[in-house]
Design an enzyme around this catalytic site. Sequence first.
Site, short mmCIF file in Angstrom:
data_model
loop_
_atom_site.label_atom_id
_atom_site.label_comp_id
_atom_site.label_asym_id
_atom_site.label_seq_id
_atom_site.Cartn_x
_atom_site.Cartn_y
_atom_site.Cartn_z
N ASP A 1 -2.96 7.59 3.16
CA ASP A 1 -2.72 6.71 4.30
C ASP A 1 -4.02 6.08 4.79
O ASP A 1 -5.13 6.52 4.42
CB ASP A 1 -2.07 7.53 5.42
CG ASP A 1 -1.12 6.72 6.26
OD1 ASP A 1 -1.25 5.50 6.30
OD2 ASP A 1 -0.24 7.33 6.90
N ASP B 1 6.37 1.06 8.21
CA ASP B 1 6.67 2.18 9.11
C ASP B 1 8.00 1.97 9.80
O ASP B 1 8.51 2.89 10.43
CB ASP B 1 5.56 2.32 10.16
CG ASP B 1 4.45 3.23 9.68
OD1 ASP B 1 4.59 3.82 8.60
OD2 ASP B 1 3.42 3.34 10.38
#
Length: 678
Positions: A416, A481
Amino acid sequence: MPEILYFGPGCPGDDISLSAERASRINGMDVSVPSAVLLPVGGLGFFGWPALAGHRNGRDFLLNVQDWQVERTTMGVVLRGRDRVAAIAVAFELAIHDCGVVATAVSVTNHGTETYTLDRCMAATMAVGDGPAVLTSLSGMWGREFRLSSEPLGRGLWMQESRRGRTSHDRFPGLFLTSGRTTYAIHVGASGNHQLAVDLLDDGCRLVHGGELFEPGEVLLEAGQSYHSPQAYLTASFEGVDGAASRLRAVVDKSILDWPDVTARPRPVTFNTWEGSYFDHRLDALKAQAEVAAELGVERFVLDDGWFGRRDDDTSSLGDWSVDHRKYPSGLGPLIDHVIGLGMEFGLWFEPEMVSPDSDLYRAHPDWALGIAGRPRPLSRHQLVLDLTRQDVSDYLFDRIDAVLEGQRISYVKWDMNRDLTNAGGVDGRAVTASQTRALHALMERVRKRHPAVEIESCASGGGRANYGVLRHTHRIWTSDCTDALERLEIQRGATHFFPPSILGAHISGSPNHQTGRRHSLAFRAVVALAYHLGVELDPLTLAPDERRELAQWISLHKRLRPLLHASGASFAGDPVDGRYVWGAAMPDRIALFVAQGPTMLAEQPPPLRVAVPQATARSWRIAAVHPAAPAFIRVSSGQQALLAGDSDFSLDTLRHAGLALPMLRPESGVILEIEPV
Ligand code: GLA
C-alpha cells in the site's frame, strides 16, 4: 530528429515516400523543418512544445541531435543520435508488440565535462492526424478514480501534469485521442510525477507527448551519466476508444505481466479483513472469519492493516514491521497455519514506504523521512514518506519485509501507499521523486527475487498507483477504496480502458456500504464485482445463513466463469446507455454478458441491448442461463420471457447491431447472462 511519417493501423510501409522534403517553410525560415518529429527540440527551428529540454548552467539550452544511427532489435529499433555541440547523446528505443502496441523509451547521456540539467525528457511522442480531435482521459479523486471524460480539443496546448509522486487518483497518465476515423492512445508506465501534452502543429496535425515530470534541478547528469525514461505505450485503432483499449489490455496480458506461474493459474478469490475488522484484530474472530470464508469458497485470506507495531488506528507504527504480540502472542504463525489448513493462501498488508512519527523507526531515524531542511514536513494520514533512495533505508525495508516473509507461508503482499509525496527532498535537499519511484520498483524487485512465490498487489489508497511500470513487479491493482457497487460501475469501466479485468481487484463488501452508506442487494454487489479479480471484504460472521448460501453461489459462479472472464483478449465493455452498463467476455463458444442499471432509466421502453462482442463465431446463439435466477426486471413481456428462457435464438449481428430486447432493470440491480451457441 527522426520524422514521424504516419502513426496508426494500416501503415503504408516502404512506399510512403518520404525522402521528399516538405515544401513549406515555417514563418519564413529559410529551411524547411518537419514538425512531426520524435522528440522535437528547440534547436530544429521548431516552435512547438519541446519534448526534450535542458541546459548546462544556462548554456546548451537547445539541442540539435544529428548523426542518427539505426540498430535493429528483435522487437523494433534503437535510434541513436548525438548533438556534438552540446555533447549530449540521445537513444530512442522502440519495441512493437504483436497486439499492435508500441513501447518506447528514451535515454539521454551527458558526454560533456560539466553537469547537464535535464529539465524534460518525454518517453514518447506520437503523431495524430489533422482536423478536429476529441480527447478522452481519466480523472477523479480518492474513492472515485478512473472517471472517464471526453472533451473536444481546441487550438491551444493541452497539458496534464501530475505532481503527487504516484500515478494519482486525479490525473491518470494515459489518454485517448480520436481524430477522423482513428483513435490513438498513450500511457506512461511510471509510478511518479508525469506529464502529458498535446501540441497543435503548423499543419493542423498534433503531437502527443508523455513522460516523467521533473521538479526544478531534479535530474542532474554529471559527466558520463544517463537518464533513462520509463516506458510509454502507444497504440491506434480504427475501432474507436474500445478498439484502442482492447489493444492496451492485450499488451498488459501478454507482455507486461511477466508472471508465467501466475497467468497459468486462476486468480484466487480473495478475502480481505479491512472493512470487516479494520484495526480490531482478535485472533479468535479472525480464525472464525477464515473458517466461514473457506466455506464460502474463498481461496486467499489477506490480513490487512493492523498486525504490526502497536497499530490500533492509523496514527502510529508504520515502519515498525514486526508482529504486534499483544494481538498475536505467538506471532502470525497460528493464524497462517489455520488459514492454510483451511485450504487457502495467506496474504499480508504492508505500507513499506511510510513512517509514522509515532514509531520506533522514526524515533531512531527521524532523518530517514523525505523533507526539506528548515521546512515543516506536512503529514498526511498522520504519516511521512521514507527516503527510499538511501541505501540504508531501502536495506532496512528489505530486511524487515524479508524477516516477516521468511519461513512463513505467506504468498501475497498487499503493498500500500497512502499519501502523496510533498516536500520530497532527499539528503542533499534536491527533489527525489523520480529516483524514489525507481528505488521503489527496485525494492519490489528485490523482494520478488528473494520470494519468487509471493505475489504483490499495488495499492495506493485504492487505484492511486496503477500503471504498466509498477505492473512489471506486481500482480494486481486494488482498483478503488470505494466498494459501493453503484460507484464501481464507473470506476471499473474507466479502469478497464487500460487494465484487463483479471488484475483489477473487486470486492463484495457489506451493506450499507462503508464509503457511501448506500444499501444494495447481494445480487447487485456480486454482479458488479464478478468479472474482475473477485474478493470479499466484510465480516462473514455477520452474514445470515441465506446470505452465506447466496454468497457461496456467486463465488462458485465466478469460479466457473473465471476462465472465460479472465482469458486474454476476451473482455469487452460498452458505453453506458441510459444508465445501463454492459460488459463481459466472449470466446468462440461462449459469452458472459453482464448488464447493470445505475440510475433509473429515462426511456419508457428500454433501448435494445447492443454489444460489440469480439471473437465469437457461431451463427446462432441463445441465453443459456440467467443470474440471479429472478433478476429485478420491470415488466417482462412473453417474448422477453422466451428470450430469457433460451427459447429465442439470435445471431451475433443481432446482438451487435439490432440489439436484444432485454427488459428494463430496476435501478441499482444487475444480471449476468450466459450465452451459448445453439
Ligand atoms: C488503504 C487501502 C485500504 C486499506 C487501508 C489500510 O486505504 O486502500 O484497502 O488497506 O489502506 O489502512
